[in-house]
Design a protein around this motif. Structure first.
Motif, PDB file in Angstrom:
ATOM      1  N   THR A   1      29.783  47.468  37.584  1.00 47.33           N
ATOM      2  CA  THR A   1      28.823  46.372  37.687  1.00 47.33           C
ATOM      3  C   THR A   1      27.452  46.906  38.037  1.00 47.33           C
ATOM      4  O   THR A   1      27.324  47.945  38.696  1.00 47.33           O
ATOM      5  CB  THR A   1      29.263  45.329  38.725  1.00 47.33           C
TER       6      THR A   1
ATOM      7  N   GLN B   1      35.695  35.970  45.991  1.00 51.89           N
ATOM      8  CA  GLN B   1      35.549  34.516  46.050  1.00 51.89           C
ATOM      9  C   GLN B   1      36.795  33.885  46.681  1.00 51.89           C
ATOM     10  O   GLN B   1      37.902  34.355  46.464  1.00 51.89           O
ATOM     11  CB  GLN B   1      35.348  33.951  44.638  1.00 51.89           C
TER      12      GLN B   1
ATOM     13  N   SER C   1      32.407  43.740  34.791  1.00 52.66           N
ATOM     14  CA  SER C   1      32.300  43.261  36.176  1.00 52.66           C
ATOM     15  C   SER C   1      33.440  42.323  36.544  1.00 52.66           C
ATOM     16  O   SER C   1      33.702  42.090  37.729  1.00 52.66           O
ATOM     17  CB  SER C   1      30.960  42.550  36.393  1.00 52.66           C
ATOM     18  N   LYS C   2      34.134  41.770  35.542  1.00 52.10           N
ATOM     19  CA  LYS C   2      35.239  40.843  35.797  1.00 52.10           C
ATOM     20  C   LYS C   2      36.582  41.559  35.965  1.00 52.10           C
ATOM     21  O   LYS C   2      37.573  40.940  36.368  1.00 52.10           O
ATOM     22  CB  LYS C   2      35.346  39.830  34.650  1.00 52.10           C
TER      23      LYS C   2
ATOM     24  N   THR D   1      39.095  43.760  37.842  1.00 53.29           N
ATOM     25  CA  THR D   1      39.313  44.147  39.239  1.00 53.29           C
ATOM     26  C   THR D   1      40.035  45.475  39.338  1.00 53.29           C
ATOM     27  O   THR D   1      41.053  45.694  38.668  1.00 53.29           O
ATOM     28  CB  THR D   1      40.141  43.084  39.987  1.00 53.29           C
TER      29      THR D   1
ATOM     30  N   TYR E   1      32.199  38.497  42.935  1.00 49.73           N
ATOM     31  CA  TYR E   1      33.167  37.788  42.116  1.00 49.73           C
ATOM     32  C   TYR E   1      34.596  38.076  42.583  1.00 49.73           C
ATOM     33  O   TYR E   1      35.470  37.197  42.545  1.00 49.73           O
ATOM     34  CB  TYR E   1      33.000  38.195  40.650  1.00 49.73           C
ATOM     35  N   HIS E   2      34.847  39.283  43.047  1.00 49.25           N
ATOM     36  CA  HIS E   2      36.184  39.702  43.437  1.00 49.25           C
ATOM     37  C   HIS E   2      36.528  39.318  44.881  1.00 49.25           C
ATOM     38  O   HIS E   2      37.626  39.614  45.356  1.00 49.25           O
ATOM     39  CB  HIS E   2      36.310  41.204  43.255  1.00 49.25           C
TER      40      HIS E   2
ATOM     41  N   ALA F   1      34.657  45.836  41.226  1.00 54.26           N
ATOM     42  CA  ALA F   1      34.569  45.696  39.775  1.00 54.26           C
ATOM     43  C   ALA F   1      34.799  47.048  39.113  1.00 54.26           C
ATOM     44  O   ALA F   1      34.519  48.100  39.694  1.00 54.26           O
ATOM     45  CB  ALA F   1      33.198  45.151  39.382  1.00 54.26           C
TER      46      ALA F   1
ATOM     47  N   SER G   1      26.539  39.936  41.917  1.00 57.83           N
ATOM     48  CA  SER G   1      27.551  38.935  41.555  1.00 57.83           C
ATOM     49  C   SER G   1      28.810  39.597  41.019  1.00 57.83           C
ATOM     50  O   SER G   1      29.915  39.071  41.181  1.00 57.83           O
ATOM     51  CB  SER G   1      26.983  37.953  40.528  1.00 57.83           C
ATOM     52  N   GLY G   2      28.654  40.768  40.388  1.00 57.91           N
ATOM     53  CA  GLY G   2      29.812  41.502  39.899  1.00 57.91           C
ATOM     54  C   GLY G   2      30.706  41.994  41.012  1.00 57.91           C
ATOM     55  O   GLY G   2      31.914  42.177  40.818  1.00 57.91           O
TER      56      GLY G   2
END
Length: 227
Positions: free
Chosen positions: A216, A227, A33-34, A36, A224-225, A213, A220-221
């Motif tokens: 994900t 934010q 999920s982190k 990109t 996160y991209h 992601a 939140s996954g």
């Protein structure tokens, strides 16, 4: 005694196997999920405003009700909502397990059978649509402006998620709705541990060549991209 010991060993191996699977599953869900994809999306032309919106668990994709590319109101009928208000400017799409959507309006209503069927792709899926007159940006609702070409691809992705009837319109599900401006439709695909409602929304962003992601299962996954 030997039978009891053998059963205990089998149970122990099964239990440890489940723990190992869950550890790998959640580790991959976190790490992937982190990552990109489409990180160059900011360099694209800005023509159509869309939004991603979460209720804390589930992500919706929000698009204009109509523009020069697509008039959603010709398929997602205002008449299928309780209010029948035709002044809405935006339309939200969310995909998920039909049992969750229709039988679990609140988490307190969740049944073990519903969760089991959803986790292991034993149920059917549905698309939840909601009309909005306006959209307010905040931490749970992010605006994204995309090109016309990418919006066309997003439209195709959403349309391909519906089941269509003989009249070439999405199949409406008469059911209890969450509010006055929403409705449900039959969808393609199966919800499971690896393809959740948020996976669908994440793939929608991928289809529109937007930041997303790598994989994900959580909202939140996705956010996160952004934010």
């Amino acid at each position: 005694m030997k039978i009891i010991n053998k059963s205990f060993v089998i149970f122990k191996k099964l239990f440890l196997g489940i723990l190992l699977f869950l550890f790998i599953y959640f580790l991959c869900a976190f790490l992937f999920s982190k990552i990109t994809v489409n990180s160059d999306a900011e360099n694209q032309s800005k023509d159509v405003t869309i939004y991603i919106k979460t209720n804390g668990v589930h992500t919706d994709i929000i698009v204009p009700v109509k523009n020069e590319i697509k008039n959603w109101s010709s398929q997602i009928m205002f008449e299928n909502t309780k209010s029948k208000d035709t002044t809405a400017k935006y339309l939200a799409f969310g995909w998920g397990d039909k049992g969750f959507y229709l039988d679990t309006p609140e988490w307190s209503d969740l049944k073990a059978s519903t969760a089991f069927n959803a986790a292991f792709a034993l149920g059917n899926s549905a698309i939840h649509t909601t009309f909005y007159k306006s959209i307010k940006e905040n931490n749970d609702c992010v605006k994204i402006i995309i090109s016309k070409e990418n919006y066309k691809d997003l439209v195709t992705y959403i349309e391909d998620s519906f089941q269509f009837g003989k009249n070439q319109n999405p199949i409406f599900i008469p059911s209890t709705t969450y509010g006055k401006n929403d409705s449900f439709y039959e969808a393609k695909g199966k919800y499971n541990l690896f393809h959740t409602c948020n996976s669908w929304a994440n793939n929608a962003l991928k289809s529109a060549n937007q930041k997303a992601a790598f994989w994900t299962v959580t909202d939140s996954g996705i956010f996160y991209h952004y934010q």
